[in-house]
Structure formats: C-alpha cells, structure tokens
Design a protein around this motif. Structure first.
Motif, PDB file in Angstrom:
ATOM      1  N   ARG A  43      89.871  36.087  26.665  1.00 13.55           N
ATOM      2  CA  ARG A  43      91.016  35.306  27.138  1.00 13.55           C
ATOM      3  C   ARG A  43      92.233  35.885  26.432  1.00 13.55           C
ATOM      4  O   ARG A  43      92.204  36.058  25.210  1.00 13.55           O
ATOM      5  CB  ARG A  43      90.856  33.825  26.792  1.00 13.55           C
ATOM      6  CG  ARG A  43      91.948  32.973  27.442  1.00 13.55           C
ATOM      7  CD  ARG A  43      91.828  31.494  27.146  1.00 13.55           C
ATOM      8  NE  ARG A  43      92.392  31.175  25.850  1.00 13.55           N
ATOM      9  CZ  ARG A  43      91.674  30.791  24.798  1.00 13.55           C
ATOM     10  NH1 ARG A  43      90.363  30.681  24.896  1.00 13.55           N
ATOM     11  NH2 ARG A  43      92.258  30.545  23.651  1.00 13.55           N
ATOM     12  N   PRO A  69      97.497  32.317  30.548  1.00 16.09           N
ATOM     13  CA  PRO A  69      96.491  33.167  29.895  1.00 16.09           C
ATOM     14  C   PRO A  69      95.649  33.876  30.947  1.00 16.09           C
ATOM     15  O   PRO A  69      95.461  33.364  32.041  1.00 16.09           O
ATOM     16  CB  PRO A  69      95.640  32.175  29.117  1.00 16.09           C
ATOM     17  CG  PRO A  69      96.427  30.930  29.025  1.00 16.09           C
ATOM     18  CD  PRO A  69      97.367  30.902  30.184  1.00 16.09           C
ATOM     19  N   LEU A 107      92.015  35.533  31.993  1.00 20.77           N
ATOM     20  CA  LEU A 107      90.577  35.561  31.699  1.00 20.77           C
ATOM     21  C   LEU A 107      89.967  36.755  32.405  1.00 20.77           C
ATOM     22  O   LEU A 107      90.314  37.042  33.554  1.00 20.77           O
ATOM     23  CB  LEU A 107      89.904  34.297  32.230  1.00 20.77           C
ATOM     24  CG  LEU A 107      90.104  33.022  31.440  1.00 20.77           C
ATOM     25  CD1 LEU A 107      89.598  31.827  32.225  1.00 20.77           C
ATOM     26  CD2 LEU A 107      89.381  33.111  30.099  1.00 20.77           C
ATOM     27  N   ASP A 147      90.003  40.951  36.032  1.00 22.17           N
ATOM     28  CA  ASP A 147      89.781  39.509  36.213  1.00 22.17           C
ATOM     29  C   ASP A 147      88.658  39.263  37.214  1.00 22.17           C
ATOM     30  O   ASP A 147      88.093  40.199  37.788  1.00 22.17           O
ATOM     31  CB  ASP A 147      91.095  38.791  36.594  1.00 22.17           C
ATOM     32  CG  ASP A 147      91.605  39.179  37.973  1.00 22.17           C
ATOM     33  OD1 ASP A 147      90.804  39.696  38.797  1.00 22.17           O
ATOM     34  OD2 ASP A 147      92.807  38.962  38.226  1.00 22.17           O
TER      35      ASP A 147
END
Ligand code: BTN
Length: 266
Positions: free
Chosen positions: A223, A231, A233, A249
């Motif tokens: 993260r 943010p 991930l 991602d």
C-alpha cells in the motif's frame, strides 16, 4: 578502539584524520554535541561554499527531520545521525537516485554485521533488519548543485525504552552477531558510500542492479501513501532506471511512483 572511545561524543580524532587524509574523498568532518538538524547544518556549509564530501554528525538533534515531514529523534549515543554534503556533477534526472544509493550503502554495511537475519531495503531507502526499521535516509537539495544526504542509523538501542512510533524499530546491536563500535560503522559507511558515489558520478544507474537485489519491496503486495491522492494498492514489480517504484494495481495498470510511503502487506 576502546569501549570508552566508542561511546564518546564524536569520532576519535585518529579516525577523523584517517577519513579526511585517507583515500576516501571526505573533505571535512564535524561532530556536534547538539544541533537542530545535521541536514540543516550541512545546508549551511553548502551556502558557505564547502566542498564535497563534508560530513556533519551530531549526538543529539533538537529538530531532526524524517521523510514525509516526520520528526526523527534518537537518544544520545544510540545511533549515528549525520549528513553528507555532496555536489554531484550529474544531470538533474540522476539526482533522485541518490537516496537509493545511500540506502544500498546502509544495507551493504549492515549486512556485514547482521549475517543471520534478512537485511534489505524498503523502497526507497528504509533499512530493514529482520523486517524492522533500523535506518532511514532523508535527501534534501541545498543551494544550486548541492545535495544533502541525511542518515539516521540505530546502532545500539539495547535497554532503551521505545516510544510509540519506534515500537518496531531495531538496532544493529540487537540484530548483529558482532560488537558494534559506532565509529567503525561510520567509517565503513563513509567508505562504502564514497566508493559507490565515485562510480555514480560517471555512471549514475550502475548501482541499480545491486539496489534491486537488496530491495525487499519488489515482489511484495504494497500500500503506497502517495504525496497527493488516494493510497495505491497493488504489487511492487520493479524499480525503473529513474529509481521510481513500479506498482501494478488490481486492474493491471502499471504506476510509476517517484515518491511515497510504502507499507509491505502480508
Ligand atoms: C526517515 O524518515 O526515514 C529518514 C530519517 C533521516 C534522519 C536523518 S538523522 C541525520 C539527518 N538529519 C536530519 O534532520 N535527518 C537526517
């Protein structure tokens, strides 16, 4: 070096002479009982025209700075807190590689002391020993052409109570199989950094394969707190030639991040 010398407030004069007069390109070294921040002092030296590599260290910083606007503090004699004033003769695009270069030097030196546990880097330059933070690097630009590389390395935190944000920190002495002499660690770090920096001046990206081999972030689910925006991930898949972290991602989009705070997941 005696135990007394190892815990004293500054490197022994003999070591300073060896560093400044020896083959490592250290032009000057000053060590303070207390300053606000060694990065600030190194920037002052830059404005005064000091040549590279000027080393500024302190036993205590009253306003030590960390990455992303955080505070950096360490009890006296528990750590090495110092800054390097550099005047890198490289293109501006190569400057973002310097934090990674400093991180690699830290990992190489820590790896000599900690042979039974994993020693590596969380992108861009947090030194992790056994998964716990042992050192950080803050690079700031000073006057035109000058860069300050600030390093905070936990050398011996045995018996020191940790406050909240440092609950998970570790020091070399806790992870090592060898006694830690702070001044020997300093000399080793300056030697390794200076050697790599000399190559960097001609071939800025040459160290990157060595960096990638030490980078524990590559291959991890992460993260990333970005400087702006939500943010991110994803999975960290690499570090590109500019030093940016590549994160894919869940939708398969590749993001290149030149700054950010990374958390390793799982
Ligand atoms: C980080 O947040 O991980 C980077 C910490 C860098 C701390 C060092 S200590 C010496 C130098 N002077 C400062 O004020 N900060 C850096």
């Amino acid at each position: 070096m005696s135990a007394e010398e190892s815990s004293q407030a500054g490197p022994p004069p003999q070591l300073v002479r060896t560093l400044v007069e020896g083959p490592a390109p250290v032009a000057s070294l000053e060590w303070h009982a207390e300053v606000d921040s060694t990065n600030v002092r190194a920037a002052e030296l830059a404005r005064a025209g000091a040549p590279e590599i000027a080393v500024v260290g302190a036993e205590h910083q009253s306003a030590g700075r960390g990455r992303m606007g955080r505070v950096w503090s360490a009890p006296p004699r528990s750590s090495l807190t110092f800054s390097l004033l550099l005047r890198p003769p490289v293109a501006a695009e190569a400057l973002p590689l310097l934090p990674l270069l400093a991180g690699l030097a830290l990992a190489e030196v820590a790896g000599r002391y900690c042979t039974q546990v994993e020693v590596g880097l969380k992108w861009p330059n947090d030194l992790l020993i056994d998964g716990r933070k042992a050192a950080g690097v803050l690079v700031e630009s000073a006057e035109a052409g000058a860069v300050v590389v600030g390093i905070g390395l936990n050398t011996d935190w045995r018996g020191i109570e940790r406050w909240d944000e440092l609950a998970d920190a570790i020091s070399l002495a806790e992870a090592s199989q060898f006694p830690i002499d702070r001044w020997r660690v300093l000399a080793a770090l300056l030697g390794v950094f200076a050697q790599r920096y000399e190559v960097f001046k001609d071939l800025p990206a040459a160290f990157l394969d060595g960096y990638r081999a030490r980078c524990l972030t590559i291959g991890r689910a992460v993260r990333v707190e970005r400087v702006a925006g939500e943010p991110l991930l994803g999975e960290a898949v690499g570090v590109d030639a500019s030093g940016a972290l590549e994160v894919r991602d869940a939708a398969g989009t590749l993001h290149r991040l030149s700054a950010g705070d990374v958390h390793h997941l799982r």
